[in-house]
Enzyme design. Sequence first.
Site, PDB file in Angstrom:
ATOM      1  N   GLU A  41      -6.906   4.922   7.547  1.00 37.32           N
ATOM      2  CA  GLU A  41      -6.686   6.340   7.204  1.00 37.32           C
ATOM      3  C   GLU A  41      -7.895   6.911   6.466  1.00 37.32           C
ATOM      4  O   GLU A  41      -8.238   8.077   6.637  1.00 37.32           O
ATOM      5  CB  GLU A  41      -5.390   6.482   6.382  1.00 37.32           C
ATOM      6  CG  GLU A  41      -4.161   6.254   7.261  1.00 37.32           C
ATOM      7  CD  GLU A  41      -2.953   5.687   6.536  1.00 37.32           C
ATOM      8  OE1 GLU A  41      -2.906   5.728   5.296  1.00 37.32           O
ATOM      9  OE2 GLU A  41      -2.058   5.180   7.236  1.00 37.32           O
ATOM     10  N   GLY A  58       2.697  -1.120   4.272  1.00 38.77           N
ATOM     11  CA  GLY A  58       2.756   0.296   3.952  1.00 38.77           C
ATOM     12  C   GLY A  58       4.191   0.728   3.691  1.00 38.77           C
ATOM     13  O   GLY A  58       4.740   0.537   2.603  1.00 38.77           O
ATOM     14  N   GLY A  59       4.810   1.312   4.696  1.00 37.23           N
ATOM     15  CA  GLY A  59       6.151   1.888   4.558  1.00 37.23           C
ATOM     16  C   GLY A  59       7.156   0.989   3.855  1.00 37.23           C
ATOM     17  O   GLY A  59       7.881   1.432   2.954  1.00 37.23           O
ATOM     18  N   SER A  77       3.291  -1.971  10.404  1.00 38.11           N
ATOM     19  CA  SER A  77       4.743  -1.992  10.622  1.00 38.11           C
ATOM     20  C   SER A  77       5.358  -3.369  10.375  1.00 38.11           C
ATOM     21  O   SER A  77       6.277  -3.797  11.080  1.00 38.11           O
ATOM     22  CB  SER A  77       5.074  -1.492  12.029  1.00 38.11           C
ATOM     23  OG  SER A  77       4.623  -0.161  12.189  1.00 38.11           O
ATOM     24  N   GLU A 101      -5.596  -4.709  10.465  1.00 36.47           N
ATOM     25  CA  GLU A 101      -4.565  -3.703  10.675  1.00 36.47           C
ATOM     26  C   GLU A 101      -4.840  -2.942  11.966  1.00 36.47           C
ATOM     27  O   GLU A 101      -5.652  -1.997  11.976  1.00 36.47           O
ATOM     28  CB  GLU A 101      -4.552  -2.713   9.516  1.00 36.47           C
ATOM     29  CG  GLU A 101      -4.285  -3.359   8.176  1.00 36.47           C
ATOM     30  CD  GLU A 101      -3.650  -2.367   7.209  1.00 36.47           C
ATOM     31  OE1 GLU A 101      -2.530  -2.638   6.757  1.00 36.47           O
ATOM     32  OE2 GLU A 101      -4.260  -1.322   6.941  1.00 36.47           O
ATOM     33  N   ASN A 131       0.888  -1.179   0.000  1.00 36.46           N
ATOM     34  CA  ASN A 131       0.000   0.000   0.000  1.00 36.46           C
ATOM     35  C   ASN A 131       0.917   1.218   0.000  1.00 36.46           C
ATOM     36  O   ASN A 131       1.473   1.574   1.031  1.00 36.46           O
ATOM     37  CB  ASN A 131      -0.882  -0.017   1.253  1.00 36.46           C
ATOM     38  CG  ASN A 131      -1.674   1.270   1.394  1.00 36.46           C
ATOM     39  OD1 ASN A 131      -1.842   2.025   0.427  1.00 36.46           O
ATOM     40  ND2 ASN A 131      -2.183   1.517   2.594  1.00 36.46           N
ATOM     41  N   TRP A 132       1.055   1.794  -1.177  1.00 42.56           N
ATOM     42  CA  TRP A 132       2.006   2.915  -1.301  1.00 42.56           C
ATOM     43  C   TRP A 132       1.488   4.199  -0.662  1.00 42.56           C
ATOM     44  O   TRP A 132       2.243   5.147  -0.482  1.00 42.56           O
ATOM     45  CB  TRP A 132       2.311   3.180  -2.786  1.00 42.56           C
ATOM     46  CG  TRP A 132       3.096   2.111  -3.469  1.00 42.56           C
ATOM     47  CD1 TRP A 132       3.543   0.925  -2.936  1.00 42.56           C
ATOM     48  CD2 TRP A 132       3.548   2.117  -4.834  1.00 42.56           C
ATOM     49  NE1 TRP A 132       4.223   0.203  -3.885  1.00 42.56           N
ATOM     50  CE2 TRP A 132       4.244   0.918  -5.057  1.00 42.56           C
ATOM     51  CE3 TRP A 132       3.415   3.018  -5.887  1.00 42.56           C
ATOM     52  CZ2 TRP A 132       4.827   0.599  -6.286  1.00 42.56           C
ATOM     53  CZ3 TRP A 132       3.978   2.714  -7.115  1.00 42.56           C
ATOM     54  CH2 TRP A 132       4.683   1.509  -7.315  1.00 42.56           C
ATOM     55  N   LYS A 133       0.193   4.245  -0.402  1.00 43.96           N
ATOM     56  CA  LYS A 133      -0.447   5.464   0.154  1.00 43.96           C
ATOM     57  C   LYS A 133      -0.186   6.661  -0.775  1.00 43.96           C
ATOM     58  O   LYS A 133      -0.069   6.482  -1.984  1.00 43.96           O
ATOM     59  CB  LYS A 133       0.054   5.731   1.573  1.00 43.96           C
ATOM     60  CG  LYS A 133      -0.001   4.498   2.467  1.00 43.96           C
ATOM     61  CD  LYS A 133       0.140   4.817   3.919  1.00 43.96           C
ATOM     62  CE  LYS A 133       0.285   3.550   4.716  1.00 43.96           C
ATOM     63  NZ  LYS A 133       0.094   3.727   6.134  1.00 43.96           N
ATOM     64  N   HIS A 179      -9.417   1.282   4.583  1.00 44.43           N
ATOM     65  CA  HIS A 179      -8.175   1.512   5.323  1.00 44.43           C
ATOM     66  C   HIS A 179      -8.449   2.492   6.459  1.00 44.43           C
ATOM     67  O   HIS A 179      -9.248   3.415   6.309  1.00 44.43           O
ATOM     68  CB  HIS A 179      -7.104   2.071   4.379  1.00 44.43           C
ATOM     69  CG  HIS A 179      -5.743   2.059   4.998  1.00 44.43           C
ATOM     70  ND1 HIS A 179      -5.336   3.019   5.892  1.00 44.43           N
ATOM     71  CD2 HIS A 179      -4.709   1.195   4.871  1.00 44.43           C
ATOM     72  CE1 HIS A 179      -4.092   2.745   6.282  1.00 44.43           C
ATOM     73  NE2 HIS A 179      -3.696   1.639   5.673  1.00 44.43           N
ATOM     74  N   GLY A 212       2.279   2.452  10.635  1.00 39.68           N
ATOM     75  CA  GLY A 212       3.222   3.555  10.465  1.00 39.68           C
ATOM     76  C   GLY A 212       3.876   4.004  11.761  1.00 39.68           C
ATOM     77  O   GLY A 212       4.501   5.059  11.808  1.00 39.68           O
TER      78      GLY A 212
END
Length: 251
Positions: free
Chosen positions: A98, A235-236, A214, A168, A9-11, A96, A174
């Site tokens: 976010e 993600g990251g 994470s 999640e 998930n590049w966001k 998600h 993150g």
Amino acid sequence: MRKNIVAGNWKMNTTLAEGVNLAKDVNEALKGFTPNCDVVIGVPFTHLASVNAVIDATKLGLGAENCADHKSGAYTGEVSAAMVASTGATYVILGHSERRQYYGETSEILKEKVALALENNLTPIFCIGEVLEERENGSYLEVVKTQIEEALFEMSAEDFSKLILAYEPVWAIGTGKTATDDQAEEMHAFIRNVIAEKYGNEVAENTSILYGGSCKPSNAPQLFAKPNVDGGLIGGASLDAESFMGIVKAF
Ligand code: PEP
């Protein structure tokens, strides 16, 4: 049997040129070896068509990070599920935390998004998870159960079987704070049981439930070794081809 899946998930990261290069790097890394899981990248809308043009779809799945809750029409700035599908993408990340937190996405809205995704042959990667307070006050299992029931349990078993779920914990996204493998397994086994009670054992056993929060090459092997953890939403660590591939290779 259910699939193991590692999805990025590049966001809201990477310019178009950077994103295409990152996709090329992941695609290149997948050449000449067959991972023990499906690999997917979730990328910004603006990148979908260009990324689709540089990846081998037989080795690397492509998804959007959202889609609209309406079919088409006067919804300025929105991107429909049909538009996403028209780029060649076959997955969409929905719900998600976010999106729930910053854009007010409720279960009602998500229900529409899931339906439209399925109508357009997109596989939803549907996210659920509790915030820190809910983890600490012990309501986390109930919170996640409600998220699933409210958004998904009006679906037929046939439609539900097309979903991928991603647990999640919001406190782990993150933050560098990962759920332990036992915390993840407790929740994943619970989710599978919630699905089994509604749709039966076969549907539950065939549903892939990913962990996100994470996740990195160093902790992925322990998490993925748990029987109910079928992969990760990353993600990251998906923004660097080497670390993303490190997680893919954890299977
Ligand atoms: C995510 O946003 O889906 C996620 C899991 O992020 P991170 O891996 O950076 O915690």
